[in-house]
Structures are given as structure tokens and as C-alpha cells.
Design a protein around this motif. Structure first.
Motif, PDB file in Angstrom:
ATOM      1  N   UNK A  18       0.688  -1.256   0.034  1.00 15.07           N
ATOM      2  CA  UNK A  18       0.017   0.029   0.069  1.00 15.07           C
ATOM      3  C   UNK A  18       0.993   1.100  -0.006  1.00 15.07           C
ATOM      4  N   UNK A  19       0.645   2.171  -0.925  1.00  9.32           N
ATOM      5  CA  UNK A  19       1.518   3.381  -1.051  1.00  9.32           C
ATOM      6  C   UNK A  19       1.554   4.203   0.356  1.00  9.32           C
ATOM      7  N   UNK A  20       0.604   4.351   0.879  1.00  9.42           N
ATOM      8  CA  UNK A  20       0.611   5.278   2.160  1.00  9.42           C
ATOM      9  C   UNK A  20       1.530   4.726   3.202  1.00  9.42           C
ATOM     10  N   UNK A  21       1.363   3.374   3.112  1.00 15.09           N
ATOM     11  CA  UNK A  21       2.041   2.595   4.299  1.00 15.09           C
ATOM     12  C   UNK A  21       3.614   2.577   3.803  1.00 15.09           C
ATOM     13  N   UNK A  57      13.685   0.800 -10.816  1.00 16.65           N
ATOM     14  CA  UNK A  57      13.567   2.407 -10.632  1.00 16.65           C
ATOM     15  C   UNK A  57      13.446   2.672  -9.367  1.00 16.65           C
ATOM     16  N   UNK A  58      13.937   3.580  -8.696  1.00 16.54           N
ATOM     17  CA  UNK A  58      14.480   4.865  -9.566  1.00 16.54           C
ATOM     18  C   UNK A  58      16.301   4.149  -9.853  1.00 16.54           C
ATOM     19  N   UNK A  59      16.532   4.858 -10.997  1.00 20.73           N
ATOM     20  CA  UNK A  59      17.820   4.329 -11.457  1.00 20.73           C
ATOM     21  C   UNK A  59      19.216   4.736 -10.707  1.00 20.73           C
ATOM     22  N   UNK A  60      18.878   5.900  -9.809  1.00 26.83           N
ATOM     23  CA  UNK A  60      20.039   6.182  -8.948  1.00 26.83           C
ATOM     24  C   UNK A  60      20.298   5.256  -7.828  1.00 26.83           C
ATOM     25  N   UNK A  61      19.347   4.297  -7.496  1.00 30.48           N
ATOM     26  CA  UNK A  61      19.493   3.472  -6.642  1.00 30.48           C
ATOM     27  C   UNK A  61      20.399   2.162  -6.864  1.00 30.48           C
ATOM     28  N   UNK A  62      21.087   1.400  -6.056  1.00 28.74           N
ATOM     29  CA  UNK A  62      21.460   0.164  -6.316  1.00 28.74           C
ATOM     30  C   UNK A  62      20.443  -0.869  -6.427  1.00 28.74           C
ATOM     31  N   UNK A  75       6.925   4.631  -9.296  1.00 24.39           N
ATOM     32  CA  UNK A  75       7.793   5.320  -9.022  1.00 24.39           C
ATOM     33  C   UNK A  75       7.704   6.766  -9.641  1.00 24.39           C
ATOM     34  N   UNK A  76       6.751   7.494  -9.160  1.00 25.27           N
ATOM     35  CA  UNK A  76       6.478   8.995  -9.575  1.00 25.27           C
ATOM     36  C   UNK A  76       7.317   9.907  -9.020  1.00 25.27           C
ATOM     37  N   UNK A  77       7.281  11.169  -9.136  1.00 28.28           N
ATOM     38  CA  UNK A  77       8.064  12.330  -8.727  1.00 28.28           C
ATOM     39  C   UNK A  77       8.076  12.307  -7.288  1.00 28.28           C
ATOM     40  N   UNK A  78       6.737  12.136  -6.750  1.00 32.68           N
ATOM     41  CA  UNK A  78       6.483  12.117  -5.259  1.00 32.68           C
ATOM     42  C   UNK A  78       7.281  10.947  -4.670  1.00 32.68           C
ATOM     43  N   UNK A  79       7.012   9.673  -5.043  1.00 33.55           N
ATOM     44  CA  UNK A  79       7.724   8.663  -4.355  1.00 33.55           C
ATOM     45  C   UNK A  79       9.190   8.725  -4.535  1.00 33.55           C
ATOM     46  N   UNK A  80       9.739   9.012  -5.651  1.00 31.39           N
ATOM     47  CA  UNK A  80      11.144   9.279  -5.700  1.00 31.39           C
ATOM     48  C   UNK A  80      11.515  10.590  -4.614  1.00 31.39           C
ATOM     49  N   UNK A  81      10.926  11.316  -4.455  1.00 30.15           N
ATOM     50  CA  UNK A  81      11.168  12.343  -3.345  1.00 30.15           C
ATOM     51  C   UNK A  81      11.245  11.887  -1.965  1.00 30.15           C
ATOM     52  N   UNK A  82      10.297  10.942  -1.779  1.00 30.96           N
ATOM     53  CA  UNK A  82      10.050  10.019  -0.463  1.00 30.96           C
ATOM     54  C   UNK A  82      11.519   9.369  -0.122  1.00 30.96           C
ATOM     55  N   UNK A  83      11.916   8.667  -1.470  1.00 30.12           N
ATOM     56  CA  UNK A  83      13.229   7.998  -1.206  1.00 30.12           C
ATOM     57  C   UNK A  83      14.225   8.790  -1.171  1.00 30.12           C
ATOM     58  N   UNK A  84      14.555   9.940  -1.811  1.00 24.89           N
ATOM     59  CA  UNK A  84      15.609  10.778  -1.702  1.00 24.89           C
ATOM     60  C   UNK A  84      15.609  11.374  -0.144  1.00 24.89           C
ATOM     61  N   UNK A  85      14.549  11.639   0.282  1.00 25.13           N
ATOM     62  CA  UNK A  85      14.270  12.363   1.665  1.00 25.13           C
ATOM     63  C   UNK A  85      14.936  11.247   2.882  1.00 25.13           C
ATOM     64  N   UNK A 132       2.265  -4.567 -15.048  1.00 27.84           N
ATOM     65  CA  UNK A 132       3.370  -4.431 -15.777  1.00 27.84           C
ATOM     66  C   UNK A 132       4.497  -3.337 -15.690  1.00 27.84           C
ATOM     67  N   UNK A 133       4.164  -2.399 -14.918  1.00 25.98           N
ATOM     68  CA  UNK A 133       5.035  -1.286 -14.432  1.00 25.98           C
ATOM     69  C   UNK A 133       5.929  -1.832 -13.413  1.00 25.98           C
TER      70      UNK A 133
END
Lengths: 342, 342
Positions: A106-109, A155-160, A133-143, A192-193
Motif C-alpha cells: 500500500x502506497x501510504x504505508x 527504478x529509480x535508477x540512481x539506487x543500487x 515510481x513517480x516524482x512524489x515517491x522518488x522524493x520520499x526515497x530521496x528524503x 506490468x510497471x
């Protein structure tokens, strides 16, 4: 239940050893600048007093909590338990403890858990997100602020990332079914995504293309990886006209649902229906007949993910992201045969 | 991978909101003594700066890490995954994260892990130790310093505990086999000083006693719960003279090994050998024939353990230890029948 937290402090140790607090601290933190006889006096005081350095206070000093987070969709899947076990073992060996969280896909979780692991200052996180992996989710990972290793995601491709070759093994499985004479082959998998679903669909299409056969989209079911999807799709498609002669359960959590649907309809494997699963399990191995599977090494996925993360935690923040693709194979067992002549 | 840890501090928040650090802190720590317009200014600054309170620093203040430890023998057992999942869910709901550790049932590991969880200052620990509860091990548990909940263990008796009624359900299973005509019934389980093993042996003996039959000790195998013991004992006893006509796999991790041994010898279930397992699993449910089991609710075990622990964490350190015994039942399926006439 009257035990209280606390016990001897570093001050008590210093006093008992007849040294300064600074000296006691140097011994505890394993600095090399303490004379052996002093070190022995402190170690013996630690032993006598049963002193335990406070890990929380230590982590404040060295900016490491020795905690690693792992977010998975559902720990209650046998194949994921093998992955968690292997991840745990590598981290444990390196002195890290594993904080494990169930996202239920679940996305919120997922967002809440990544945030929580950030606030706990875990040194890194291993996860296979189900969210797009949209912009919002990528920001969460970044943060999150620490290293991240993806499991079966690209994805995102900057992560191992660590992935398994789902496309190759499902292509081999599908080709084998086609060669046995099957044409109505149902593939049940996730959206498929998501990497493993997209790859399985790709392998399936490749097999039909190589055989010069068209794909009938009615047999490609890609609504989700949840366990009940295996039962739901099998049930409905086996009950319709032009029922498939073979089903590929394209998710590690889906074989049981497919087998339940087959049982409910009173069908025999492989005489009435051929079945292929994804991932090794006691169920696949010990079923009568044993179930053919797409197999990869879940423990190796866990070990690789842990090693990639430890490399980043230990200081390598600059080398380019590493994407590891582990092999997968098609293992043929008694659950497939030629289609019944209709 | 160039993201650095850190970000805005409470000082930055206070400055942006135009208040003192003390006021910002009161808002963050949810004290009631802040005027609404001030509170809103601080919350809006937190939002604007994307400030995240540091959980480690918070835990120093309130003496809670919001972490709970769970030590299990082997996460790689389907039935334990269900237990972990349920424990996780209750703790997660209450804002706690779960640190999970695999002991492999090794005494040194258990001691090291309890010590490590103590140093991490986890707020409590849930575990089912495999070590004999001698004075040394009891001291280790004591020294942990926080509340402890035992899973399927009855010792030490000063800790809260959740158990399942293994004796009653194994007595029912054994009685059913005796009534079908079986006399050579092999029970494979752990060391009898561990609660679930001791209870299963007790239930087995009760059934023979009630039937007025003697127990042949050669059929009671109690060397350990490890998965390979199921295979080892089944293999050797099925190959000997006076082979059993029924096997009870008395551990959640043992059914697969028994089934492998049966398969290796080319025996049919239940015509040649009746088989009963412990704990529900996809393997037991979907095997052909389905395997009769001793069943209890592993998720309920996890939920109960988590609730008992949360009660202690939230301050109740004085009420007497609670020992909860959950029901277990015998579920008959196609894997048992009358013994073959020899």
C-alpha cells in the motif's frame, strides 16, 4: 517485573578502575592510545560491574544506529522469508540489526514506513516498492537521506538494485508449453510497471513471437501480485469458454491460489491443465505431481542486497549505482504435459 | 548517491517561525501550553523546511526507542512468518518498529542477540528461546532490563508467555490413530524440556494410557526441532524392522522432511503410512492427499504476544506475569487411514 533500566555508568567504571572518564571512554570505544595495564584495569572493571555501553548514546556520537530497515510487501510469503533470512545473516555478521516492516503493497504505508525509518536514523534501507515510481515517491526515497537498495525493481535508477532474470526463465517456460502443443496459455502476474511482472510478460511475448504465434491478450492477466489474484483469475478463466490448457502463476505468492482453483473445479494436473509456478517452495516441490517452476535464488538476492547496502554504509557514496541481474531458470517437473485433445 | 544526512534543525524551525527554541520544542513534543497561532506558525515552518524530528534524540529524552526486538529460531519457516506478521501489525499500529533476529536455536547466538537488543535499548523483546532456562540464561534475560514475552515457552515463570495447547491436540491426533488400529505410531519432535515438545510427548502418552496400551519408547524421537530431524528419523525408522504405520511430525518445520522420506521410499499416503503434521501450511493443505494436522492460530499467538508486551511497555510493571494458553485442535484430512494388514 520490577527490574529497572539503568545500571552502572561509564563514571562507575572509571571510578572502579581508578582512571578518568575520558580514559575509560577511550578503552570502550577501542582507541589505540591506552596503555595495556590501564586497558586491562578498565576491562576488568567493566566485567566486575557488568557495564553495558549504551548503544543509543554511542550512535549519537558516531552517527550510526547499526540498524538497517527492510520494507517488504508481505513477510508471510515463504519465498520472502528466505530472502529476509539471508539479508539478516549478512547484516548480522557485520554487526547490524534488521528492522523489518510490512507494507502490504500500500502506497501510504510505504511512504509512512520510509519516513519512520528515516526518523529512526537507520543506516540504510532495502525495499521493493509496489508504488509507481513517480516524482512524489522518488522524493520520499530521496528524503530518507541514506543509501537505498532496491529488490527486484529497476527504478529509480540512481539506487543500487538486485533483480532476477524473470524474462529469460518465463520465456523458456512458455516455449516449452508451446512445444508441447499448448496455445491457450494463461499468464497471471502483477502490474506490468513493476519489474518482475513486466519482465514475465516480456518473456511470455518473446516465446510466442519466436514461435511465430499471435498473443491472445485475454490470457494475459496483470492486475496485481496479491495472493487472491491467483485464485480469482484461475477460477474465472477455467470456468469460461476457451479455457486455457496451461496456467503460469507469475508471482511468488500465487501458486496456492491457482492450485485451489484447479482443485475446486476437479481438474487433474497435468492431464486437464498444465501448471507452472514462480519461485521454489515446499508446496511446489512436494505437490503431487511436483510443480514446474521458474526458479532463482532468493537467498542470493538477500545476500547481494545486504552487501550492496553495506558498501554504501561503509562510506562509498560516489561510485555509480550498481544493478545486479541474477540468473533464473525453468525447472520442469510433472505438472506439465501435452494439452488434452478437445 | 550524494545525499547527506542532516537537514534543518529545531533551531532553523524556531527562527523561521519567529519563536524561541523552547516554544518550537513544546509544539513538536505536543505540549498543550502553546497558543494556537504560535502552534500554527511553528507547524507551517516545519512544513516549509521539511523538518523531521530526530527519533534518536527524542528517544534519549523520553527513554523509549519505539523499537521492539523479536528473536526467533528461523524466520524461514512459513508458520513463523504468520506469527511475525501478526506481531508486526499490532506493534506497528502502536507506533513501534520490529527488530527481528534469527538465533538458529544456538545458545551463544541467543545470548548475544538479547545483549545486543539491550544495548539498542529496545523497549521490550519477544522470544521463544531454545536454550535450557538455567541460571545463566535466566540472568541474561534479567539483564536485558525491559519487559520480555515468551512464545510457546513456560519458563522463566516471571515473564509473560503465550502458548498453544499442544498436549490436547496431539492427544486427540494419537487417539484417532489408535482407534483406526495403529499401534506403531512414531512421534518426531524437539527436546522434551522445550514446552511444545514436552507437551506433545505428554499428549501422546496420555492417548496410549487412556487406551490401556503401553508406549514403545523406540517410536518417540525427541532429538530436536530442526527441519532435517524430520527427514532423518523418518528415513531411519521407515527403513528398520517394525517400521511405524503412522508418523506424527511434531514440529512446525518437520512435515516436509517426513514427506521427502516417505517419497524416497516410494510409500503411499495413507495406504502405506499415515502422516500428521503440526501447524497449518500451504503444503499440508494442498498436498495430495491433504495432510491432517495439529492446528492453532499462529497469528493469534503473535497478536497476543504483542499486546502483552505493549501493556508492560506502557507502564504496567507490577501485575503478576500472565501465561496465556491458546487452543489447538486436531484437523483430520485424507492423510490418515487404517494401517495396512501385514
Amino acid at each position: 517485573m520490577n527490574r529497572k533500566r539503568g545500571g552502572p555508568t561509564i563514571k562507575d567504571v572509571a571510578q572502579a578502575a581508578g582512571v578518568s572518564i575520558g580514559t575509560a571512554s577511550r578503552v570502550i570505544n577501542k582507541k589505540a592510545t591506552v596503555r595495556p595495564e590501564i586497558r586491562n584495569a578498565v576491562l576488568s572493571a567493566i566485567d566486575r560491574l557488568n557495564y553495558r555501553p549504551n548503544a543509543v548514546a554511542q550512535s549519537m556520537r558516531r552517527q550510526s544506529t547499526q540498524l538497517v530497515g527492510c520494507i517488504i510487501r508481505e513477510i508471510n510469503i515463504p519465498a520472502l522469508a528466505a530472502f529476509v533470512r539471508a539479508t539478516h545473516d549478512v547484516l548480522d555478521q557485520a554487526g547490524y540489526s534488521l528492522v523489518i516492516s510490512n507494507s502490504e503493497g500500500i502506497r501510504e504505508r510505504e511512504i509512512e514506513l520510509i519516513d519512520r525509518l528515516g526518523r529512526l536514523q537507520t543506516d540504510g534501507v532495502i525495499l521493493g516498492p509496489y508504488s509507481p515510481i513517480d516524482a512524489q515517491f522518488e522524493k520520499v526515497l530521496h528524503d530518507f537521506g541514506g543509501p537505498i537498495v532496491l529488490v527486484d525493481r529497476d527504478k529509480p535508477d540512481w539506487a543500487d538494485a538486485v533483480m532476477a532474470d524473470h524474462a529469460g526463465s518465463i520465456e523458456a517456460a512458455t516455449t516449452r508449453l508451446i512445444n508441447l502443443g499448448h496455445r491457450r496459455i494463461c499468464l497471471i502476474t502483477g502490474r506490468p510497471d513493476l519489474f518482475p511482472a513486466g519482465e514475465r510478460v516480456r518473456g511470455y511475448r518473446n516465446a510466442f513471437a519466436r514461435a511465430g504465434l499471435p498473443v491472445d491478450e485475454a490470457y494475459v492477466r496483470t492486475t496485481g501480485f496479491l495472493a487472491n489474484e491467483g485464485f480469482r483469475h484461475s477460477s474465472s478463466i477455467l470456468g469460461g469458454k476457451d479455457a486455457p490448457t496451461a496456467i503460469i502463476a507469475g508471482g511468488i505468492d500465487m501458486l496456492a491460489g491457482v492450485l485451489r482453483a484447479v482443485r475446486v473445479r476437479g481438474l487433474s494436473i497435468p492431464q486437464d491443465i498444465s501448471v507452472i509456478g514462480s519461485g521454489e517452495s515446499e508446496l511446489a516441490e512436494l505437490h503431487s505431481p511436483p510443480i514446474s517452476i521458474q526458479r532463482w535464488d532468493q537467498a542470493e538476492v538477500g545476500r547481494t542486497a545486504a552487501h550492496l547496502l553495506l558498501r554504501r554504509i561503509s562510506g562509498d557514496r560516489t561510485s555509480p549505482p550498481e544493478h545486479v541481474l541474477l540468473p533464473a531458470e525453468f525447472v520442469e517437473r510433472g505438472s506439465i504435459g501435452p494439452p488434452r485433445q478437445s
